[in-house]
Design a protein around this motif. Structure first.
Motif, PDB file in Angstrom:
ATOM      1  N   CYS A 226      -5.654 -60.892  60.065  1.00  0.00           N
ATOM      2  CA  CYS A 226      -4.740 -61.941  59.596  1.00  0.00           C
ATOM      3  C   CYS A 226      -3.954 -62.537  60.755  1.00  0.00           C
ATOM      4  O   CYS A 226      -3.727 -63.745  60.814  1.00  0.00           O
ATOM      5  N   LEU A 227      -3.528 -61.676  61.658  1.00  0.00           N
ATOM      6  CA  LEU A 227      -2.679 -62.123  62.750  1.00  0.00           C
ATOM      7  C   LEU A 227      -3.452 -62.856  63.824  1.00  0.00           C
ATOM      8  O   LEU A 227      -2.990 -63.845  64.383  1.00  0.00           O
ATOM      9  N   SER A 228      -4.635 -62.383  64.134  1.00  0.00           N
ATOM     10  CA  SER A 228      -5.333 -62.886  65.315  1.00  0.00           C
ATOM     11  C   SER A 228      -6.596 -63.688  65.019  1.00  0.00           C
ATOM     12  O   SER A 228      -7.139 -64.326  65.917  1.00  0.00           O
ATOM     13  N   ASN A 229      -7.085 -63.608  63.779  1.00  0.00           N
ATOM     14  CA  ASN A 229      -8.380 -64.213  63.449  1.00  0.00           C
ATOM     15  C   ASN A 229      -9.493 -63.706  64.366  1.00  0.00           C
ATOM     16  O   ASN A 229     -10.486 -64.383  64.597  1.00  0.00           O
ATOM     17  N   ALA A 230      -9.305 -62.481  64.905  1.00  0.00           N
ATOM     18  CA  ALA A 230     -10.311 -61.921  65.813  1.00  0.00           C
ATOM     19  C   ALA A 230     -11.422 -61.196  65.064  1.00  0.00           C
ATOM     20  O   ALA A 230     -12.410 -60.788  65.641  1.00  0.00           O
ATOM     21  N   LYS A 231     -11.217 -61.024  63.761  1.00  0.00           N
ATOM     22  CA  LYS A 231     -12.241 -60.398  62.912  1.00  0.00           C
ATOM     23  C   LYS A 231     -12.632 -59.004  63.380  1.00  0.00           C
ATOM     24  O   LYS A 231     -13.797 -58.704  63.624  1.00  0.00           O
ATOM     25  N   ALA A 232     -11.615 -58.150  63.539  1.00  0.00           N
ATOM     26  CA  ALA A 232     -11.906 -56.740  63.787  1.00  0.00           C
ATOM     27  C   ALA A 232     -12.606 -56.169  62.567  1.00  0.00           C
ATOM     28  O   ALA A 232     -12.399 -56.620  61.444  1.00  0.00           O
ATOM     29  N   GLN A 233     -13.453 -55.176  62.768  1.00  0.00           N
ATOM     30  CA  GLN A 233     -14.158 -54.576  61.639  1.00  0.00           C
ATOM     31  C   GLN A 233     -13.164 -53.904  60.709  1.00  0.00           C
ATOM     32  O   GLN A 233     -12.251 -53.194  61.134  1.00  0.00           O
ATOM     33  N   SER A 234     -13.319 -54.114  59.413  1.00  0.00           N
ATOM     34  CA  SER A 234     -12.441 -53.503  58.415  1.00  0.00           C
ATOM     35  C   SER A 234     -13.307 -52.970  57.286  1.00  0.00           C
ATOM     36  O   SER A 234     -14.157 -53.682  56.760  1.00  0.00           O
TER      37      SER A 234
ATOM     38  N   VAL B 102      -7.977 -56.146  70.700  1.00  0.00           N
ATOM     39  CA  VAL B 102      -6.820 -56.856  71.229  1.00  0.00           C
ATOM     40  C   VAL B 102      -6.924 -58.328  70.861  1.00  0.00           C
ATOM     41  O   VAL B 102      -7.966 -58.961  71.086  1.00  0.00           O
ATOM     42  N   GLY B 103      -5.861 -58.873  70.279  1.00  0.00           N
ATOM     43  CA  GLY B 103      -5.825 -60.285  69.922  1.00  0.00           C
ATOM     44  C   GLY B 103      -4.620 -60.962  70.542  1.00  0.00           C
ATOM     45  O   GLY B 103      -3.526 -60.408  70.563  1.00  0.00           O
ATOM     46  N   VAL B 104      -4.814 -62.169  71.093  1.00  0.00           N
ATOM     47  CA  VAL B 104      -3.705 -62.974  71.603  1.00  0.00           C
ATOM     48  C   VAL B 104      -3.265 -63.892  70.470  1.00  0.00           C
ATOM     49  O   VAL B 104      -4.037 -64.745  70.022  1.00  0.00           O
ATOM     50  N   VAL B 105      -2.043 -63.706  69.997  1.00  0.00           N
ATOM     51  CA  VAL B 105      -1.569 -64.350  68.779  1.00  0.00           C
ATOM     52  C   VAL B 105      -0.517 -65.403  69.108  1.00  0.00           C
ATOM     53  O   VAL B 105       0.441 -65.124  69.838  1.00  0.00           O
ATOM     54  N   ASN B 106      -0.694 -66.622  68.581  1.00  0.00           N
ATOM     55  CA  ASN B 106       0.313 -67.657  68.752  1.00  0.00           C
ATOM     56  C   ASN B 106       1.564 -67.305  67.951  1.00  0.00           C
ATOM     57  O   ASN B 106       1.474 -66.839  66.814  1.00  0.00           O
ATOM     58  N   VAL B 107       2.731 -67.530  68.535  1.00  0.00           N
ATOM     59  CA  VAL B 107       3.998 -67.266  67.857  1.00  0.00           C
ATOM     60  C   VAL B 107       4.426 -68.527  67.104  1.00  0.00           C
ATOM     61  O   VAL B 107       4.706 -69.554  67.732  1.00  0.00           O
TER      62      VAL B 107
ATOM     63  N   ARG C 287      -0.787 -82.515  75.094  1.00  0.00           N
ATOM     64  CA  ARG C 287      -1.175 -81.192  74.570  1.00  0.00           C
ATOM     65  C   ARG C 287       0.083 -80.363  74.299  1.00  0.00           C
ATOM     66  O   ARG C 287       1.149 -80.624  74.841  1.00  0.00           O
ATOM     67  N   VAL C 288      -0.112 -79.358  73.464  1.00  0.00           N
ATOM     68  CA  VAL C 288       0.978 -78.449  73.092  1.00  0.00           C
ATOM     69  C   VAL C 288       0.494 -77.019  73.296  1.00  0.00           C
ATOM     70  O   VAL C 288      -0.630 -76.668  72.905  1.00  0.00           O
ATOM     71  N   GLN C 289       1.333 -76.184  73.918  1.00  0.00           N
ATOM     72  CA  GLN C 289       0.962 -74.796  74.166  1.00  0.00           C
ATOM     73  C   GLN C 289       2.030 -73.866  73.615  1.00  0.00           C
ATOM     74  O   GLN C 289       3.144 -73.808  74.138  1.00  0.00           O
ATOM     75  N   PRO C 290       1.733 -73.138  72.519  1.00  0.00           N
ATOM     76  CA  PRO C 290       2.728 -72.218  71.952  1.00  0.00           C
ATOM     77  C   PRO C 290       2.864 -70.938  72.775  1.00  0.00           C
ATOM     78  O   PRO C 290       2.011 -70.624  73.624  1.00  0.00           O
ATOM     79  N   ALA C 291       3.941 -70.215  72.523  1.00  0.00           N
ATOM     80  CA  ALA C 291       4.087 -68.872  73.092  1.00  0.00           C
ATOM     81  C   ALA C 291       3.085 -67.939  72.413  1.00  0.00           C
ATOM     82  O   ALA C 291       2.625 -68.201  71.293  1.00  0.00           O
ATOM     83  N   THR C 292       2.734 -66.862  73.091  1.00  0.00           N
ATOM     84  CA  THR C 292       1.767 -65.905  72.536  1.00  0.00           C
ATOM     85  C   THR C 292       2.287 -64.479  72.700  1.00  0.00           C
ATOM     86  O   THR C 292       3.164 -64.207  73.523  1.00  0.00           O
ATOM     87  N   VAL C 293       1.722 -63.592  71.895  1.00  0.00           N
ATOM     88  CA  VAL C 293       2.004 -62.167  72.028  1.00  0.00           C
ATOM     89  C   VAL C 293       0.692 -61.421  71.791  1.00  0.00           C
ATOM     90  O   VAL C 293      -0.132 -61.846  70.985  1.00  0.00           O
TER      91      VAL C 293
ATOM     92  N   GLY D 299       3.424 -64.182  55.286  1.00  0.00           N
ATOM     93  CA  GLY D 299       4.122 -63.019  55.821  1.00  0.00           C
ATOM     94  C   GLY D 299       3.684 -62.696  57.233  1.00  0.00           C
ATOM     95  O   GLY D 299       4.459 -62.152  58.028  1.00  0.00           O
ATOM     96  N   ALA D 300       2.437 -63.048  57.557  1.00  0.00           N
ATOM     97  CA  ALA D 300       1.928 -62.798  58.910  1.00  0.00           C
ATOM     98  C   ALA D 300       2.754 -63.543  59.946  1.00  0.00           C
ATOM     99  O   ALA D 300       2.991 -63.040  61.054  1.00  0.00           O
ATOM    100  N   SER D 301       3.220 -64.756  59.611  1.00  0.00           N
ATOM    101  CA  SER D 301       4.045 -65.532  60.541  1.00  0.00           C
ATOM    102  C   SER D 301       5.376 -64.837  60.788  1.00  0.00           C
ATOM    103  O   SER D 301       5.870 -64.775  61.920  1.00  0.00           O
ATOM    104  N   VAL D 302       5.960 -64.309  59.713  1.00  0.00           N
ATOM    105  CA  VAL D 302       7.223 -63.571  59.837  1.00  0.00           C
ATOM    106  C   VAL D 302       7.017 -62.345  60.716  1.00  0.00           C
ATOM    107  O   VAL D 302       7.837 -62.025  61.587  1.00  0.00           O
ATOM    108  N   LEU D 303       5.897 -61.660  60.507  1.00  0.00           N
ATOM    109  CA  LEU D 303       5.608 -60.451  61.274  1.00  0.00           C
ATOM    110  C   LEU D 303       5.441 -60.760  62.761  1.00  0.00           C
ATOM    111  O   LEU D 303       5.945 -60.036  63.617  1.00  0.00           O
ATOM    112  N   ILE D 304       4.745 -61.847  63.086  1.00  0.00           N
ATOM    113  CA  ILE D 304       4.537 -62.205  64.490  1.00  0.00           C
ATOM    114  C   ILE D 304       5.866 -62.458  65.182  1.00  0.00           C
ATOM    115  O   ILE D 304       6.115 -61.983  66.295  1.00  0.00           O
ATOM    116  N   ARG D 305       6.745 -63.202  64.516  1.00  0.00           N
ATOM    117  CA  ARG D 305       8.060 -63.471  65.114  1.00  0.00           C
ATOM    118  C   ARG D 305       8.853 -62.171  65.268  1.00  0.00           C
ATOM    119  O   ARG D 305       9.567 -61.984  66.262  1.00  0.00           O
ATOM    120  N   SER D 306       8.725 -61.283  64.287  1.00  0.00           N
ATOM    121  CA  SER D 306       9.425 -59.997  64.373  1.00  0.00           C
ATOM    122  C   SER D 306       8.894 -59.158  65.535  1.00  0.00           C
ATOM    123  O   SER D 306       9.669 -58.499  66.245  1.00  0.00           O
TER     124      SER D 306
END
Length: 364
Positions: A19-27, A39-44, A60-66, A266-273
């Motif tokens: 949900c956070l990274s759209n990296a599609k880890a196996q679940s 490891v996923g680089v997630v836009n804040v 262009r626009v470049q968001p912060a990442t975590v 909720g994923a957006s709230v979690l990323i900011r947290s």
């Protein structure tokens, strides 16, 4: 700076990571589905960046990442190498903060490694394993420090006193973060120990869709349990969030959220947290070529902030031209901000504030 997602096997860690990274880890519905950390680089998500984009209309626009890391599930005995214990603990040690996922929903179709849902027991299982590993680290360090203390080293004596306090806490099943440092020297010492349980933690209660907006009794149990930990607790319907990310249009996602009684994922709230958990904040640069969010540590000075763009900016720093975000929005353009006398010139001692819009002058 990385935040590691941890928890027992099969509590929804990899689904959350997707949900956070759209990296599609196996679940999947079995323990140890994740072995190697993903490891996923997630836009804040930051509405301020969107507003600056509207005002400046850049190319262009470049968001912060975590960086978010999905780490293998933990089981009892991990501190002694059970399951994937050694690998798990090595991976978590490399992270700067912990996102601890707890299962807070009932579903007979999804297996639980301990047979039934009990987030309090699950939290304690992981806490104990992390504390045992830290106890092992502390005892090894104590052995060396005591030898140096015997020959009169004041630094070693101070280290022994601090290690004894941490050891006492761990033996009481308390994490090392509960030991409050008494000086700047102790803060530096604790950091040098590289203990797992000193890392800041965010507890994420994975609830079902019906509790997505309000939480449930399990969430309240967790809140009560961690009230003295100086840790944040949030709840989120991870499976539902995964469904939302699969929807093709923004409108569809918003309708889904409204049906659940939510204003944003909720994923957006979690990323900011997670961003705040890592002690990070954002400043902006805004020009026709690019509007960009830059990530710095809370408390960084203007030269340190400049160094994030390029090391030469920090080495040759002369001054920073600073506009408060609210002033930029109020006046609409940099030129009008200057006309209103709201552009400030700051020197090397300036502590950057979250949301500052900055230009740097430097000479190399």
């Amino acid at each position: 700076m990385k935040a590691g997602i941890v928890g027992l096997p099969n509590v929804g860690k990899s689904t959350l990571f997707n949900c956070l990274s759209n990296a599609k880890a196996q679940s999947a519905n079995f323990p140890f589905c994740t072995i190697e950390p993903n490891v996923g680089v997630v836009n804040v998500p930051d509405p301020r960046l969107e507003k600056l984009e509207q005002l400046v209309n850049p190319e262009r626009v470049q968001p912060a990442t975590v960086d978010i890391v999905d780490i293998a599930g933990l089981v009892k005995g991990a501190s002694k190498g059970e399951g994937l214990g050694n690998q798990f603990l090595g991976n978590i040690r490399e992270c700067n903060a912990i996102i601890h996922v707890l299962r807070c929903f009932d579903n007979d179709n999804i297996v639980h490694v301990d047979g039934n849902v009990n987030p309090i027991r699950d939290k304690e299982t992981i806490d104990i394993e992390l504390q045992l590993k830290d106890l092992e680290t502390v005892e090894k360090r104590l052995e060396k420090s005591k030898k140096a203390a015997k020959v009169g080293s004041k630094e070693a004596q101070a280290e022994v006193a601090l290690l004894d306090r941490i050891k006492d806490a761990l033996l009481q099943a308390k994490s090392a973060r509960t030991v409050v440092p008494q000086s700047a020297d102790e803060i530096a010492l604790i950091e040098s120990f590289q203990l797992i349980t000193t890392k800041p933690v965010l507890y994420v209660c994975n609830v079902d869709e019906g509790a997505a907006a309000t939480g449930n009794a399990y969430v309240e149990q967790v809140r009560e349990l961690v009230k003295d930990e100086n840790a944040e607790v949030m709840f989120l319907a991870v499976g539902t969030e995964a469904d939302i990310t699969e929807l093709e249009t923004y409108e569809e996602r918003q309708m889904f959220l409204e049906d659940l009684g939510l204003k944003e994922p909720g994923a957006s709230v979690l990323i900011r947290s997670a961003y705040k958990l890592l002690n990070l904040q954002t400043y902006f640069t805004a020009g026709v070529k690019e509007v960009r969010a830059w990530t710095i540590n809370i408390g960084d000075t203007a030269p340190q902030a400049a160094g994030v763009i390029h090391t030469d900016f920090e080495k040759g720093f002369i001054r920073a031209e600073v506009i408060a975000y609210d002033d930029y929005v109020t006046y609409g353009t940099e030129a009008k901000v200057k006309e209103a006398g709201k552009l400030r010139v700051e020197g090397k001692e300036y502590i950057v504030k979250d949301g500052d819009v900055m230009h740097f002058r430097f000479n190399v």
